[in-house]
Design an enzyme around this catalytic site. Structure first.
Site, PDB file in Angstrom:
ATOM      1  N   ASP A  32       0.818  -1.215   0.000  1.00  0.00           N
ATOM      2  CA  ASP A  32       0.000   0.000   0.000  1.00  0.00           C
ATOM      3  C   ASP A  32       0.852   1.267   0.000  1.00  0.00           C
ATOM      4  O   ASP A  32       1.917   1.297   0.618  1.00  0.00           O
ATOM      5  CB  ASP A  32      -0.921  -0.026   1.236  1.00  0.00           C
ATOM      6  CG  ASP A  32      -2.070   0.949   1.098  1.00  0.00           C
ATOM      7  OD1 ASP A  32      -2.313   1.459  -0.021  1.00  0.00           O
ATOM      8  OD2 ASP A  32      -2.737   1.223   2.118  1.00  0.00           O
ATOM      9  N   GLY A  33       0.330   2.306  -0.655  1.00  0.00           N
ATOM     10  CA  GLY A  33       0.952   3.630  -0.557  1.00  0.00           C
ATOM     11  C   GLY A  33       1.636   4.130  -1.821  1.00  0.00           C
ATOM     12  O   GLY A  33       2.278   5.177  -1.803  1.00  0.00           O
ATOM     13  N   GLY A  35       0.291   5.432  -4.492  1.00  0.00           N
ATOM     14  CA  GLY A  35      -0.307   6.710  -4.916  1.00  0.00           C
ATOM     15  C   GLY A  35       0.248   7.856  -4.086  1.00  0.00           C
ATOM     16  O   GLY A  35       0.649   8.902  -4.629  1.00  0.00           O
ATOM     17  N   ARG A  45       0.033   9.101 -10.164  1.00  0.00           N
ATOM     18  CA  ARG A  45      -0.071   7.886  -9.333  1.00  0.00           C
ATOM     19  C   ARG A  45       0.670   6.696  -9.957  1.00  0.00           C
ATOM     20  O   ARG A  45       1.304   5.911  -9.263  1.00  0.00           O
ATOM     21  CB  ARG A  45      -1.547   7.519  -9.130  1.00  0.00           C
ATOM     22  CG  ARG A  45      -2.310   8.501  -8.249  1.00  0.00           C
ATOM     23  CD  ARG A  45      -3.774   8.089  -8.172  1.00  0.00           C
ATOM     24  NE  ARG A  45      -3.915   6.732  -7.704  1.00  0.00           N
ATOM     25  CZ  ARG A  45      -3.850   6.373  -6.418  1.00  0.00           C
ATOM     26  NH1 ARG A  45      -3.651   7.278  -5.501  1.00  0.00           N
ATOM     27  NH2 ARG A  45      -3.991   5.112  -6.074  1.00  0.00           N
ATOM     28  N   HIS A  49       3.159   3.394  -8.785  1.00  0.00           N
ATOM     29  CA  HIS A  49       3.010   1.951  -9.056  1.00  0.00           C
ATOM     30  C   HIS A  49       4.273   1.406  -9.733  1.00  0.00           C
ATOM     31  O   HIS A  49       4.735   0.309  -9.434  1.00  0.00           O
ATOM     32  CB  HIS A  49       1.791   1.690  -9.937  1.00  0.00           C
ATOM     33  CG  HIS A  49       0.484   2.019  -9.262  1.00  0.00           C
ATOM     34  ND1 HIS A  49       0.173   1.578  -8.002  1.00  0.00           N
ATOM     35  CD2 HIS A  49      -0.590   2.757  -9.662  1.00  0.00           C
ATOM     36  CE1 HIS A  49      -1.026   2.014  -7.660  1.00  0.00           C
ATOM     37  NE2 HIS A  49      -1.514   2.738  -8.650  1.00  0.00           N
ATOM     38  N   SER A  77      -7.074  -5.977  -6.465  1.00  0.00           N
ATOM     39  CA  SER A  77      -8.208  -6.551  -5.716  1.00  0.00           C
ATOM     40  C   SER A  77      -9.487  -6.507  -6.549  1.00  0.00           C
ATOM     41  O   SER A  77      -9.567  -5.780  -7.555  1.00  0.00           O
ATOM     42  CB  SER A  77      -8.414  -5.779  -4.407  1.00  0.00           C
ATOM     43  OG  SER A  77      -9.018  -4.538  -4.684  1.00  0.00           O
ATOM     44  N   TRP A  81     -11.228  -2.389  -9.447  1.00  0.00           N
ATOM     45  CA  TRP A  81     -11.891  -1.996 -10.703  1.00  0.00           C
ATOM     46  C   TRP A  81     -12.585  -0.652 -10.557  1.00  0.00           C
ATOM     47  O   TRP A  81     -12.944  -0.019 -11.540  1.00  0.00           O
ATOM     48  CB  TRP A  81     -12.912  -3.056 -11.134  1.00  0.00           C
ATOM     49  CG  TRP A  81     -12.310  -4.386 -11.436  1.00  0.00           C
ATOM     50  CD1 TRP A  81     -12.365  -5.505 -10.649  1.00  0.00           C
ATOM     51  CD2 TRP A  81     -11.543  -4.762 -12.594  1.00  0.00           C
ATOM     52  NE1 TRP A  81     -11.683  -6.544 -11.240  1.00  0.00           N
ATOM     53  CE2 TRP A  81     -11.171  -6.123 -12.442  1.00  0.00           C
ATOM     54  CE3 TRP A  81     -11.131  -4.100 -13.752  1.00  0.00           C
ATOM     55  CZ2 TRP A  81     -10.415  -6.808 -13.383  1.00  0.00           C
ATOM     56  CZ3 TRP A  81     -10.376  -4.792 -14.695  1.00  0.00           C
ATOM     57  CH2 TRP A  81     -10.034  -6.125 -14.507  1.00  0.00           C
ATOM     58  N   LEU A 143      11.029 -20.714  -4.494  1.00  0.00           N
ATOM     59  CA  LEU A 143      10.073 -19.738  -3.953  1.00  0.00           C
ATOM     60  C   LEU A 143       8.775 -19.735  -4.763  1.00  0.00           C
ATOM     61  O   LEU A 143       8.797 -19.675  -5.989  1.00  0.00           O
ATOM     62  CB  LEU A 143      10.713 -18.335  -4.005  1.00  0.00           C
ATOM     63  CG  LEU A 143       9.800 -17.145  -3.719  1.00  0.00           C
ATOM     64  CD1 LEU A 143       9.338 -17.134  -2.261  1.00  0.00           C
ATOM     65  CD2 LEU A 143      10.514 -15.821  -4.043  1.00  0.00           C
ATOM     66  N   ARG A 200       1.522  -4.985   5.973  1.00  0.00           N
ATOM     67  CA  ARG A 200       0.886  -3.923   5.187  1.00  0.00           C
ATOM     68  C   ARG A 200       1.702  -2.653   5.375  1.00  0.00           C
ATOM     69  O   ARG A 200       1.964  -2.247   6.510  1.00  0.00           O
ATOM     70  CB  ARG A 200      -0.558  -3.688   5.615  1.00  0.00           C
ATOM     71  CG  ARG A 200      -1.215  -2.601   4.774  1.00  0.00           C
ATOM     72  CD  ARG A 200      -2.694  -2.428   5.041  1.00  0.00           C
ATOM     73  NE  ARG A 200      -3.259  -1.540   4.022  1.00  0.00           N
ATOM     74  CZ  ARG A 200      -4.493  -1.609   3.567  1.00  0.00           C
ATOM     75  NH1 ARG A 200      -5.317  -2.507   4.042  1.00  0.00           N
ATOM     76  NH2 ARG A 200      -4.922  -0.766   2.641  1.00  0.00           N
ATOM     77  N   ARG A 206      -5.719  -1.983   8.096  1.00  0.00           N
ATOM     78  CA  ARG A 206      -6.863  -2.706   7.533  1.00  0.00           C
ATOM     79  C   ARG A 206      -6.382  -3.952   6.816  1.00  0.00           C
ATOM     80  O   ARG A 206      -5.241  -4.026   6.379  1.00  0.00           O
ATOM     81  CB  ARG A 206      -7.583  -1.827   6.481  1.00  0.00           C
ATOM     82  CG  ARG A 206      -8.527  -0.807   7.006  1.00  0.00           C
ATOM     83  CD  ARG A 206      -9.312  -0.198   5.837  1.00  0.00           C
ATOM     84  NE  ARG A 206      -8.450   0.467   4.868  1.00  0.00           N
ATOM     85  CZ  ARG A 206      -8.007   1.715   4.985  1.00  0.00           C
ATOM     86  NH1 ARG A 206      -8.351   2.443   6.020  1.00  0.00           N
ATOM     87  NH2 ARG A 206      -7.221   2.238   4.062  1.00  0.00           N
TER      88      ARG A 206
HETATM   89  C1  FPP Z   1      -1.792   0.133  -3.434  1.00  0.00           C
HETATM   90  O1  FPP Z   1      -1.331   1.450  -3.479  1.00  0.00           O
HETATM   91  C2  FPP Z   1      -1.236  -0.631  -4.547  1.00  0.00           C
HETATM   92  C3  FPP Z   1      -1.988  -1.246  -5.509  1.00  0.00           C
HETATM   93  C4  FPP Z   1      -3.452  -1.195  -5.545  1.00  0.00           C
HETATM   94  C5  FPP Z   1      -1.363  -1.972  -6.613  1.00  0.00           C
HETATM   95  C6  FPP Z   1      -0.055  -2.633  -6.332  1.00  0.00           C
HETATM   96  C7  FPP Z   1       0.558  -2.948  -7.633  1.00  0.00           C
HETATM   97  C8  FPP Z   1       1.869  -2.930  -7.936  1.00  0.00           C
HETATM   98  C9  FPP Z   1       2.954  -2.701  -6.954  1.00  0.00           C
HETATM   99  C10 FPP Z   1       2.324  -3.123  -9.335  1.00  0.00           C
HETATM  100  C11 FPP Z   1       1.703  -4.232 -10.164  1.00  0.00           C
HETATM  101  C12 FPP Z   1       1.959  -5.604  -9.715  1.00  0.00           C
HETATM  102  C13 FPP Z   1       2.803  -6.515 -10.252  1.00  0.00           C
HETATM  103  C14 FPP Z   1       2.723  -7.918  -9.779  1.00  0.00           C
HETATM  104  C15 FPP Z   1       3.809  -6.220 -11.270  1.00  0.00           C
HETATM  105  P1  FPP Z   1      -2.392   2.619  -3.646  1.00  0.00           P
HETATM  106  O2  FPP Z   1      -2.470   3.008  -5.080  1.00  0.00           O
HETATM  107  O3  FPP Z   1      -3.711   2.232  -3.048  1.00  0.00           O
HETATM  108  O4  FPP Z   1      -1.720   3.766  -2.811  1.00  0.00           O
HETATM  109  P2  FPP Z   1      -2.447   4.960  -2.050  1.00  0.00           P
HETATM  110  O5  FPP Z   1      -3.170   4.335  -0.878  1.00  0.00           O
HETATM  111  O6  FPP Z   1      -1.291   5.810  -1.633  1.00  0.00           O
HETATM  112  O7  FPP Z   1      -3.348   5.624  -3.022  1.00  0.00           O
END
Ligand code: FPP
Length: 261
Positions: A32-33, A35, A45, A49, A77, A81, A143, A200, A206
């Site tokens: 998480d984080g 963005g 954002r 990623h 998740s 979407w 792994l 997390r 959460r």
């Molecule tokens: C949460 O951060 C992160 C995600 C919803 C996506 C995680 C995906 C990747 C790290 C890249 C794709 C995966 C692979 C396997 C190559 P957030 O966007 O919710 O952050 P925020 O809470 O700061 O908005």
């Protein structure tokens, strides 16, 4: 230079400490984080990623070196979407890009890629790329990387219940055979041990619909809010594992004879 030297020393000490105690067999991570990491730098954002993928590469490498057997990552998740189409597409593209770039090397390191979640929602080309990676690595015994994609803990449980109902209806299963162990064999994580440690990042407390059935006795570690997923480095990972190693896992029982009084 001196600072780097000190950091390297500290990391080497942490590594030694981690290796001296039992390691988690299965680590699950809510990354998480991304963005917020990008926003803090005035970036889009998706830049967060993208940086998150680099962190993931490092964490996979470290997990492999430590001899962790299962690493489960929440990549997308069932709720993701709801994000703007542009972000959803960018995430899917990052995944495909990642697989195209990394799978050969992962395969050479004996890594096995598994998917948790329903792939049908993704475009055909994306499904093909994912299936190619899964098939290529299917016989590997190192792994296990479980990529949770279009995954939700509740959807996992509902799917299991549905498949159990079908097996009962078709006389392949008796209701009396249904117990916790059997139920877990109908989940996406069938035949894998439950996570020992769930991390997390970003200071959010959460579970967000991740592995609901599987984390009944998992140790939870939440990083401080200044460690966003792209900041999660070797040091942060080792510290999370040390926190896990310092916990007393009782599984609802008691630990020592003193506790019995
Ligand atoms: C949460 O951060 C992160 C995600 C919803 C996506 C995680 C995906 C990747 C790290 C890249 C794709 C995966 C692979 C396997 C190559 P957030 O966007 O919710 O952050 P925020 O809470 O700061 O908005």
């Amino acid at each position: 230079m001196l600072l780097n030297g000190n950091n390297n020393d500290k990391n080497a000490q942490l590594m030694k400490l981690v290796k001296s105690k039992p390691l988690p067999v299965h680590v699950a991570i809510i990354m998480d984080g991304n963005g917020r990491w990008a926003k803090k730098r005035g970036l889009q954002r998706i830049a967060g990623h993208r940086q998150g993928v680099e962190t993931l590469r490092d964490i996979i490498k470290i997990s492999d070196e430590l001899g962790i057997k299962y690493l489960t990552i929440f990549a997308f998740s069932t709720e993701n979407w709801k994000r703007p189409v542009s972000e959803v597409n960018a995430l899917i593209n990052l995944l495909v890009e990642y697989l195209r770039r990394e799978v050969k090397e992962l395969h050479s390191k004996n890594v096995k890629i598994n998917i948790l979640g329903c792939l049908k929602a993704f475009p055909d080309t994306v499904q093909r790329e994912i299936k190619k990676a899964v098939e290529l690595t299917s016989k590997n015994s190192g792994l296990n990387i479980n990529i949770a994609l279009n995954y939700g803990g509740r959807a996992d449980i509902v799917r299991a219940a549905k498949n159990i109902a079908k097996d009962v209806y078709n006389n392949n299963l008796s209701p009396d055979d249904i117990d916790e162990e059997l139920f877990s064999k109908y989940l996406y994580t069938a035949h894998m041990p439950d996570p020992d440690l769930l991390i997390r990042t970003s200071g959010e407390f959460r579970i967000s619909n991740f592995l609901l059935y599987q984390i009944a006795y998992t140790e939870l570690v939440f990083t401080p809010s200044d460690i966003l997923w792209p900041d999660f480095d070797l040091r942060a990972y080792l510290k999370a594992i040390i926190e896990y190693q310092n916990r007393q896992r009782r599984y609802g029982g008691i630990n020592s004879r003193e506790d019995e009084t």
